[in-house]
Design an enzyme around this catalytic site. Structure first.
Site, short mmCIF file in Angstrom:
data_model
loop_
_atom_site.label_atom_id
_atom_site.label_comp_id
_atom_site.label_asym_id
_atom_site.label_seq_id
_atom_site.Cartn_x
_atom_site.Cartn_y
_atom_site.Cartn_z
N ASP A 47 0.85 -1.18 0.00
CA ASP A 47 0.00 0.00 0.00
C ASP A 47 0.90 1.24 0.00
OD1 ASP A 47 0.98 0.20 2.56
OD2 ASP A 47 -0.88 -0.33 3.54
N ASP A 71 -8.02 -7.18 1.35
CA ASP A 71 -7.02 -7.31 2.39
C ASP A 71 -7.58 -6.77 3.69
OD1 ASP A 71 -5.33 -4.68 3.48
OD2 ASP A 71 -6.54 -4.30 1.70
N CYS A 99 -12.86 -27.59 9.14
CA CYS A 99 -11.63 -26.93 8.71
C CYS A 99 -10.48 -27.93 8.61
CB CYS A 99 -11.27 -25.82 9.71
SG CYS A 99 -9.76 -24.92 9.31
N CYS A 148 -7.17 -26.94 8.51
CA CYS A 148 -5.91 -26.26 8.83
C CYS A 148 -5.09 -27.09 9.83
CB CYS A 148 -6.16 -24.86 9.38
SG CYS A 148 -6.67 -24.79 11.12
N CYS A 183 -6.62 -27.18 13.40
CA CYS A 183 -7.82 -28.01 13.54
C CYS A 183 -7.52 -29.50 13.35
CB CYS A 183 -8.90 -27.54 12.57
SG CYS A 183 -9.63 -25.95 13.03
N HIS A 232 -5.21 -20.73 11.87
CA HIS A 232 -6.60 -21.12 11.59
C HIS A 232 -7.35 -20.02 10.85
CE1 HIS A 232 -10.72 -22.45 11.94
NE2 HIS A 232 -10.99 -21.24 12.40
#
Length: 370
Positions: free
Chosen positions: A94, A267, A305, A307, A310, A336
């Site tokens: 940015d 974002d 999930c 991930c 998890c 996560h």
């Protein structure tokens, strides 16, 4: 030849949602995409390798913070952000505009640029379209942003018009400053909550023919219904053959509403920030892991999930880690939340490709608790 190219692959037959691919000098990534935020050349507590495994094809870094520490000259000496942080995929930086304008009384805006006091040590600094662009050239990101003035909410029409016109003039100065051919400069649409000023901003920026367009000045405190109304008015006027980036939005309900209206890129620090506060994102809504009800809950954070957190750890264990301020607990929560949002975007893209985005959206919003 432009450094950034957008490829439209599929459009939803009932909404503005679209699936595409953005090509950059450091590889391509599928859209719609959520970009994890690495404010200081690092996504907090998560390694670049872990981000790749999650499917993050692009990450964001912050010009303002890197300008203050360690300085763009050091990053340039290291070979640019990609080598400095060991990330070989796309990076967006940015312009620093939002951070500077959020300093309030610590900054002064003129036509030349913004003089401000560093939030770190109070030292006097200056950012202008030319300075912000040169910093981003030294940082070496694939996608860089024009220096803009973020209009606060609420703001009257006269102030918003003057501010938006200045943003347009600054965008031209950014474009005139950019000399690298391996970077794509995006213009930022402003205009506050006024449809006529949003249209003016879009038309002025389209004349400059940027390789992509961001929508700034939303999600700054206005009601969500108003945000969606202004977003819809703005997006439909942007070129179909260029990427569209909604800045600073990262909650699942806003992501699905943004995708519905044709946004490609998002974002936000939200998923990593709330993770550090003990809040997990799930398909059903937010889960505050510190709550006593999870003391003996040996299920994963989200049973749907995949991930790392998890797959391997229970709510009870992660709750314990977070309550005693163990860094590993904050890492697991962050992993996560980022995995959840990236997977959420993947599933939205699949629904667009299969032309059942509306069904996906309705089912999600029906089950999601804000």
């Amino acid at each position: 030849m432009t450094a950034i190219k957008y490829e439209l692959i599929k459009e939803c037959s009932k909404t503005g949602a679209r699936a595409g691919k953005i090509h950059t000098p450091h590889g391509s990534f599928d859209t719609p995409m959520f970009m994890p935020v690495g404010t200081q050349a690092s996504v907090k507590s998560v390694s670049p390798e872990e981000l790749k495994d999650m499917g993050a094809g692009v990450i964001l870094s912050n010009t303002y913070h890197l300008f203050l520490r360690p300085g763009e000259d050091l990053v340039k000496e290291a070979g640019g952000l990609h080598k400095f942080m060991n990330w070989d995929q796309a990076i967006l930086t940015d312009s620093g505009g939002f951070q500077v304008f959020s300093l309030g009384d610590l900054r002064k805006i003129t036509e030349d640029g913004v003089t401000f006091r560093s939030h770190i040590d109070g030292s006097k600094k200056f950012l202008s379209p030319e300075v912000a662009t040169k910093i981003q050239m030294d940082l070496g990101a694939d996608i860089i942003m024009a220096f803009d003035e973020c209009v606060p909410y609420p703001a009257d029409h006269d102030y918003t018009k003057q501010s938006t016109q200045r943003t347009t003039r600054w965008a031209k100065r950014c474009k005139d400053t950019l000399t690298r051919t391996d970077q794509g400069l995006f213009g930022i649409v402003q205009g506050g909550m006024y449809k006529d000023l949003r249209t003016m901003s879009v038309n002025d920026l389209k004349e400059m023919d940027f390789p992509g367009y961001a929508i700034g000045g939303l999600s700054v405190g206005e009601p969500k219904d108003l945000m969606y109304e202004i977003l819809e008015h703005t997006v439909c006027q942007l070129p179909k053959d260029k990427p569209r980036y909604l800045m600073g939005v990262g909650t699942p309900d806003c992501l699905v509403e943004g995708v519905q209206r044709g946004i490609d890129m998002f974002d936000c620090v939200f998923p990593t920030r709330v993770a550090r506060n003990g809040t997990a994102m799930t398909w059903m809504g937010r889960l505050v892991i510190k709550n006593a009800e999870y003391t003996r809950d040996f299920r994963p954070i989200d049973e749907h999930c995949g991930c790392y957190a998890c797959r391997n750890y229970s709510r009870a264990y992660i709750r314990h880690l977070v309550r005693v301020n163990e860094i590993f607990g904050l890492r697991l929560m962050t992993i996560h939340n980022l995995y959840f949002l990236l997977d959420f975007m993947r599933k939205m893209r699949e629904s667009i490709m299969e032309d059942h985005f509306v069904e996906f959206q309705n089912k999600f919003l029906a089950n999601y608790s804000h």
